[in-house]
Design an enzyme around this catalytic site. Structure first.
Site, PDB file in Angstrom:
ATOM      1  N   ALA A  78       0.860  -1.188   0.000  1.00 27.48           N
ATOM      2  CA  ALA A  78       0.000   0.000   0.000  1.00 27.48           C
ATOM      3  C   ALA A  78       0.894   1.235   0.000  1.00 27.48           C
ATOM      4  CB  ALA A  78      -0.907   0.006   1.226  1.00 27.48           C
ATOM      5  N   GLU A  79       0.583   2.183  -0.885  1.00 24.01           N
ATOM      6  CA  GLU A  79       1.417   3.396  -1.031  1.00 24.01           C
ATOM      7  C   GLU A  79       1.665   4.119   0.285  1.00 24.01           C
ATOM      8  OE1 GLU A  79      -0.958   2.784  -3.607  1.00 24.01           O
ATOM      9  OE2 GLU A  79      -0.922   4.594  -4.854  1.00 24.01           O
ATOM     10  N   ILE A  80       0.721   4.047   1.195  1.00 24.29           N
ATOM     11  CA  ILE A  80       0.858   4.785   2.449  1.00 24.29           C
ATOM     12  C   ILE A  80       2.073   4.306   3.242  1.00 24.29           C
ATOM     13  CG2 ILE A  80      -0.695   3.259   3.745  1.00 24.29           C
ATOM     14  CD1 ILE A  80      -1.757   5.783   5.182  1.00 24.29           C
ATOM     15  N   SER A 135       8.123   4.232   0.537  1.00 27.53           N
ATOM     16  CA  SER A 135       7.136   3.517  -0.270  1.00 27.53           C
ATOM     17  C   SER A 135       7.203   3.942  -1.735  1.00 27.53           C
ATOM     18  CB  SER A 135       5.735   3.788   0.287  1.00 27.53           C
ATOM     19  OG  SER A 135       4.754   3.214  -0.533  1.00 27.53           O
TER      20      SER A 135
END
Lengths: 232, 227
Positions: free
Chosen positions: B52-54, B94
């Site tokens: 997940a990009e977060i 990320s």
């Protein structure tokens, strides 16, 4: 070297008009809600704010927008997800009261990382051939096209932490880490609001995400009560 | 705009299943919003890790009830659970991971895809937002992932074409798409043009061509989608 401030209002009291401030947080997660509310009470104007979203998930930013404290935003996801919903920031942008720069997520945070790391600029492949590349220098490196993007250093960063000690060492919780470490490192004065404030030696040195050298002020806050979601 | 009756093809969950079958064991995957999100239902239990990009690896299912933690969300602001072997890191890390080519498969939605592999997925002209919009992490993901797939409906709800010679909407990235999965077909993006590989049950190559602007190259082994 005790960096602890008694409360959020004193931690933001000296921020002058015209300052640039980076806000950690990704939508509802890891946003410095209490420092932001304190800045709304403090009232500094003509601010440049650096934040992934501008009042989307981080609803407390709307306090600054509605107070007309903001003149410019550097961001990644400025608007409500639905085009039919207009945020206070989008309204002011359309009225010409504020201005806005939008960057792809990686470029947005790399600008701050580079700034904090003493670099002037960097080349990235992200955004080549898109509107993001408009007016920007490009360069072929090993046969691939890259865009020049400049580093950025804000005056202040507002950081939300899970744990901090009074020397400014910080540990984040899960995805509440997000933009917080690089924003702290990029700023001349990073202010950390922490859910737990400890004495030096009470945190495992191996577990520190953000070493205290990057942090100038620490303030204890409660764990915020958050409703997850961005369509609210 | 077309007045032709809309071809149904397969439902969104089946598009997601077809994409899931294309992703091999041992892959690191990032899934966008919309149909791509549904893919996670089909890879549960497989040797595939979702990023997940977060700033999270080994993202599990959506969190419910007691599991919900305000400090654990995905990039669409939905609460998620962590799987054993999860890790958390900053957004900067990320996005470095995405640009650096560590993601094997990125599956994204799109408003438009061109025969050159360009795609547009972040802003609709006429939204009133001009060149300013919610770019998010899609541009980084699109230039960095080893394989970028599009999973979408073949045409818009108004029947407008989405697979075009050139995108008219603002681009997310140029020349990056390798495969397009829709309710009607599976199409490869190649140097020679778009190659029609698979058809949804009950759909013919002519049906697909009728709702696709560029001329499709019909694969020699054109077949029905296998689920």
């Amino acid at each position: 070297m005790n960096k602890l401030f008694p409360n959020v209002d004193e931690a933001v009291a000296d921020i002058p008009d015209g300052s640039s401030i980076a806000f950690g947080g990704f939508f509802t997660c890891g946003s410095p809600i209490f420092l932001t509310e304190a800045l709304a009470r403090q009232g500094a104007k003509n601010l440049t704010i650096v934040s992934q979203t501008i009042g989307v998930g981080n609803w407390e930013i709307n306090l600054l927008i509605n107070n007309h404290q903001v003149k410019h935003a550097i961001c990644n996801y400025p608007f409500a997800r639905s085009v039919s919903k207009m945020s206070p920031f989008e309204k002011q942008l359309k009225a010409g009261e504020v201005s806005c720069e939008v960057y792809p997520m990686g470029t947005f945070i790399e600008k701050l990382r580079a700034g904090g790391a003493g670099l002037g600029a960097f080349y990235t492949p992200t955004g080549v051939g898109t509107v993001v590349a408009k007016g920007k220098e490009t360069r072929l490196i090993n046969g691939k096209e890259y865009l020049l993007e400049y580093a950025y250093r804000p005056d202040y960063a507002f950081i939300h932490a899970w744990k901090a000690d009074t020397l400014g060492n910080v540990i984040f919780n899960k995805t509440a880490q997000n933009y917080n470490p690089e924003m702290a490192k990029s700023a001349r004065i990073a202010i950390v609001e922490a859910e737990n404030v400890l004495e030096p030696g009470q945190m495992d040195p191996n577990a520190i995400h953000l070493p205290g050298i990057y942090v100038k002020r620490v303030v204890k806050v409660d764990r915020p009560k958050i409703k997850i979601g961005i369509d609210g | 705009m077309t007045t032709k009756p809309k071809l149904e093809g397969i439902p969104r969950e089946m598009i997601a299943l077809r994409v899931a079958n294309e992703i091999p064991e041992g892959s690191y995957v990032n899934l966008g919003i919309g149909i791509p999100t549904l893919i996670s239902n089909w890879i549960e239990g497989r040797d595939i890790i979702i990023e997940a990009e977060i700033g999270m690896l080994n993202v599990g299912a959506f969190a419910e009830g007691e599991q919900i933690d305000q400090d654990c969300i995905n990039a669409s602001c939905q609460p998620v659970v962590e799987l054993p072997g999860a890790s958390y890191f900053s957004d900067c890390e990320s996005l470095s991971m995405l640009r650096g080519g560590f993601i094997d498969y990125a599956v994204l939605g799109a408003f438009q895809v061109s025969e050159k592999g360009d795609f547009a997925g972040w802003n609709i002209p006429g939204s009133g937002r001009g060149d300013t919009g919610n770019i998010g992490g899609s541009m980084d993901l699109a230039v960095g992932a080893k394989n970028v797939f599009i999973a979408m409906d073949h045409v818009t709800t108004d029947g407008e074409f989405k697979i075009l010679k050139n995108c008219s909407y603002p681009l997310t990235a140029k020349g990056v798409i390798k495969k397009i999965f829709t309710n009607l077909a599976v199409i490869d993006v190649t140097d020679k043009g778009l190659v029609l590989r698979e058809l949804a049950p009950g759909i013919s190559a002519e049906d697909v061509q009728a709702v696709t602007e560029p001329k499709l190259i019909i694969s020699a082994d054109l077949k029905e989608m296998e689920m």
